[in-house]
Design a protein around this motif. Structure first.
Motif, PDB file in Angstrom:
ATOM      1  N   VAL A  95    -110.630 -55.216 -54.900  1.00  9.08           N
ATOM      2  CA  VAL A  95    -110.109 -55.014 -53.549  1.00  9.08           C
ATOM      3  C   VAL A  95    -108.606 -55.241 -53.568  1.00  9.08           C
ATOM      4  N   GLU A  96    -107.867 -54.256 -53.035  1.00  4.81           N
ATOM      5  CA  GLU A  96    -106.409 -54.358 -52.914  1.00  4.81           C
ATOM      6  C   GLU A  96    -106.087 -54.689 -51.457  1.00  4.81           C
ATOM      7  N   THR A  97    -105.448 -55.833 -51.218  1.00  2.00           N
ATOM      8  CA  THR A  97    -105.241 -56.314 -49.848  1.00  2.00           C
ATOM      9  C   THR A  97    -103.853 -56.006 -49.287  1.00  2.00           C
ATOM     10  N   TRP A  98    -102.971 -55.402 -50.086  1.00  3.15           N
ATOM     11  CA  TRP A  98    -101.597 -55.184 -49.626  1.00  3.15           C
ATOM     12  C   TRP A  98    -101.544 -54.400 -48.324  1.00  3.15           C
ATOM     13  N   GLU A  99    -102.286 -53.293 -48.256  1.00  2.00           N
ATOM     14  CA  GLU A  99    -102.270 -52.444 -47.067  1.00  2.00           C
ATOM     15  C   GLU A  99    -102.747 -53.203 -45.835  1.00  2.00           C
ATOM     16  N   ALA A 100    -103.854 -53.919 -45.976  1.00  2.00           N
ATOM     17  CA  ALA A 100    -104.424 -54.644 -44.835  1.00  2.00           C
ATOM     18  C   ALA A 100    -103.514 -55.751 -44.339  1.00  2.00           C
ATOM     19  N   ASN A 101    -102.693 -56.308 -45.224  1.00  2.00           N
ATOM     20  CA  ASN A 101    -101.857 -57.450 -44.865  1.00  2.00           C
ATOM     21  C   ASN A 101    -100.474 -57.070 -44.346  1.00  2.00           C
TER      22      ASN A 101
END
Length: 242
Positions: A95-101
């Motif tokens: 899971v890549e969280t950069w976009e959501a954060n």
């Protein structure tokens, strides 16, 4: 998105990114639950390795930012947690969280650029070949300039290729053409044949409705995700935005 290893016969390294505008709970149009996302991500890897001759070694699920224009979208912290539980047993998907954060909504080409930069900073492999996976409904919307301005489409194609995943409910036998693209740019949009993806017409709406009625949604989405939903009571209307 998948990532190709150094043993690939055609490309040194490639990455696959799947941007998620939902997870397993939505209260508007039918969407794809996380169990289906896993199937589709594996199918995308099979297509890249089998048809394009590249070896995929890394894939990313990227939940969208809370500012995404969907009033019923639940909080990013819940969506990230469910995604992490859904892929906890995968050796190649993370899971890549950069976009959501991010503090605001970001376009998909920015997500690809960020993931490429992060991967390159953590790996000694050559710059990766990027693949952005989307459903056929999203691919069709790319021809609508009110939804996808031309500069957004061109920026996306400058970052990588687009892999279009067929939907079980697709009724059209012919892909929507983006007429203003050049022939070379159109070749960067690849359609995965429907027969290449196991068919299971399970929507997030079906999962949500079962949970709201107190019925079982087992096997529709991973057990770890169902446990998280139950613990956080995400099927209750007053909890969706928490």
């Amino acid at each position: 998105m998948p990532c190709l290893s150094s043993s690939s016969p055609r490309v040194a390294v490639g990455l696959l990114v799947y941007t998620l505008s939902d997870n397993c709970l939505r209260s508007s149009r039918a969407r794809t639950p996380l169990s289906r996302k896993r199937v589709e991500t594996e199918s995308a890897r099979n297509f890249i390795e089998g048809e394009l001759g590249m070896r995929v070694v890394k894939g990313f699920l990227s939940p969208v930012n809370d500012a995404y224009d969907k009033p019923t979208l639940i909080s990013a912290r819940h969506r990230i947690a469910m995604c992490e539980r859904a892929v906890c047993d995968s050796k190649w998907i993370r899971v890549e969280t950069w976009e959501a954060n991010q503090p605001q909504y970001v376009r998909s080409h920015c997500v690809l650029r960020q993931i490429r930069a992060t991967f390159c900073s953590e790996s000694s492999s050559p710059a990766p070949k990027m693949f952005w996976v989307c459903g056929s409904d999203v691919a069709s919307s790319m021809a609508d300039e009110s939804k996808w301005p031309r500069d957004s489409v061109l920026s996306l194609l400058s970052e990588g290729s687009v892999l279009v995943m067929p939907r079980p409910t697709d009724s059209s036998s012919k892909p929507t053409e983006i007429e203003w693209l050049t022939a070379e740019q159109r070749q960067q949009i690849r359609y995965i044949p429907p027969g290449s993806v196991p068919s299971a017409d399970i929507s997030s709406t079906l999962v949500r409705q079962a949970l709201e009625r107190g019925l079982s949604a087992r096997y529709m989405t991973p057990d770890a995700v169902l446990d998280y939903i139950e613990d956080n009571k995400l099927w209750k209307c007053d909890q969706r935005q928490v």
